[in-house]
Motif scaffolding. Structure first.
Motif, mmCIF file in Angstrom:
data_model
loop_
_atom_site.group_PDB
_atom_site.id
_atom_site.type_symbol
_atom_site.label_atom_id
_atom_site.label_comp_id
_atom_site.label_asym_id
_atom_site.label_seq_id
_atom_site.Cartn_x
_atom_site.Cartn_y
_atom_site.Cartn_z
ATOM 1 N N UNK A 118 -2.429 2.932 -10.944
ATOM 2 C CA UNK A 118 -3.258 1.723 -10.971
ATOM 3 C C UNK A 118 -2.485 0.483 -10.550
ATOM 4 N N UNK A 119 -1.171 0.514 -10.657
ATOM 5 C CA UNK A 119 -0.349 -0.625 -10.283
ATOM 6 C C UNK A 119 0.062 -0.582 -8.816
ATOM 7 N N UNK A 120 -0.332 0.469 -8.117
ATOM 8 C CA UNK A 120 0.007 0.596 -6.692
ATOM 9 C C UNK A 120 -1.110 1.369 -5.999
ATOM 10 N N UNK A 121 -2.255 0.741 -5.843
ATOM 11 C CA UNK A 121 -3.418 1.399 -5.270
ATOM 12 C C UNK A 121 -3.218 1.620 -3.773
ATOM 13 N N UNK A 122 -3.424 2.857 -3.338
ATOM 14 C CA UNK A 122 -3.122 3.230 -1.956
ATOM 15 C C UNK A 122 -4.353 3.065 -1.055
ATOM 16 N N UNK A 123 -4.937 1.876 -1.092
ATOM 17 C CA UNK A 123 -6.085 1.553 -0.252
ATOM 18 C C UNK A 123 -5.790 0.263 0.504
ATOM 19 N N UNK A 124 -6.390 0.086 1.681
ATOM 20 C CA UNK A 124 -6.237 -1.183 2.401
ATOM 21 C C UNK A 124 -6.877 -2.337 1.632
ATOM 22 N N UNK A 125 -6.489 -3.536 1.979
ATOM 23 C CA UNK A 125 -7.104 -4.729 1.395
ATOM 24 C C UNK A 125 -8.619 -4.698 1.615
ATOM 25 N N UNK A 126 -9.344 -5.224 0.660
ATOM 26 C CA UNK A 126 -10.798 -5.426 0.786
ATOM 27 C C UNK A 126 -11.540 -4.143 1.152
ATOM 28 N N UNK A 127 -11.221 -3.049 0.453
ATOM 29 C CA UNK A 127 -11.830 -1.748 0.742
ATOM 30 C C UNK A 127 -13.137 -1.506 -0.002
ATOM 31 N N UNK A 128 -13.361 -2.183 -1.137
ATOM 32 C CA UNK A 128 -14.466 -1.819 -2.021
ATOM 33 C C UNK A 128 -15.375 -3.005 -2.328
#
Length: 232
Positions: A118-128
């Motif tokens: 949770x402290x290092x989410x492996x998604x691009x910025x503004x994904x959701x």
């Protein structure tokens, strides 16, 4: 997606390529792996109704891309509409396995679960479009870092929902709860987390912050992410 194991998925519901197929061994995973039977027997009775009611209150629009941080055993998954794309992440291998079993049993095609910190989410910025987290931020090592990551992956104008125990503004109640802090910290969670500590100086508009009952220990927080960018 029904019937696929965690190790078989190459991409998640957000289109993010999984670089590894094996679930990592997180630093806190052994504790939560041992906790799963107790968690499943006890925690839904405490938290499930509150989570369901709060998710339903959001009226999530069709085709929304939603992230749940700290999905655990998937207790909340039945609460989401089926016309969205939902990604759930968690550190615990044992809890994710239970969530995947539920997804398989229900035949859910709109839900994907992934091992992730949770402290290092492996998604691009503004994904959701929306990011949820229930009773997780007080068990991570750096709550502020987790909240910053939630804000980062949420779109401008997107909605953020937290349910968690935060330190009471009532000094008497705060002192009573704080007295249990030495015990709860050894078990992996904090009782002294202040909501201002988590959200201050982040690009958020706090829309609502309330308890579902006068005696509840838990706070529901609803916020809009990066509202200035959304209206620019």
């Amino acid at each position: 997606m029904s019937g696929a194991s965690l190790a078989e998925k190459d991409t998640d519901s957000s289109g993010v390529k999984n670089s590894t197929k094996k679930i990592p061994e997180p630093h806190s995973s052994p504790f939560y792996n041992r906790l799963v039977p107790t968690y499943q027997a006890f925690w839904p009775a405490v938290a499930r109704r509150r989570i369901i009611a709060t998710i339903e209150s959001l009226s999530i629009p069709p085709d929304s891309k939603v992230l749940e941080v700290g999905v655990g055993t998937g207790m909340s998954l039945d609460s989401y509409p089926h016309n969205i794309s939902l990604t759930g992440v968690d550190l615990s291998e044992a809890m994710l396995a239970e969530a995947q079993n539920l997804i398989n049993e229900k035949g859910y095609q709109h839900i994907n679960v992934l091992p992730m910190n949770a402290e290092n989410l492996e998604f691009p910025d503004s994904s959701f479009d929306m990011v949820m987290s229930f009773h997780t931020i007080s068990v991570v090592s750096d709550p502020r870092k987790m909240m910053s990551e939630i804000v980062r992956v949420c779109k401008p104008g997107g909605r953020i929902l937290l349910i968690n125990h935060f330190r009471s503004e009532n000094p008497l109640i705060a002192r009573v709860v704080d007295s249990a802090g030495n015990i709860t910290k050894r078990l992996g969670w904090r009782t002294d987390l202040n909501i201002d500590e988590v959200i201050s100086d982040l690009p958020l508009r706090l829309d609502d912050c309330y308890k579902t009952s006068k005696l509840s220990l838990f706070t529901v927080m609803k916020a809009t992410c990066k509202p200035e960018l959304a209206t620019a």
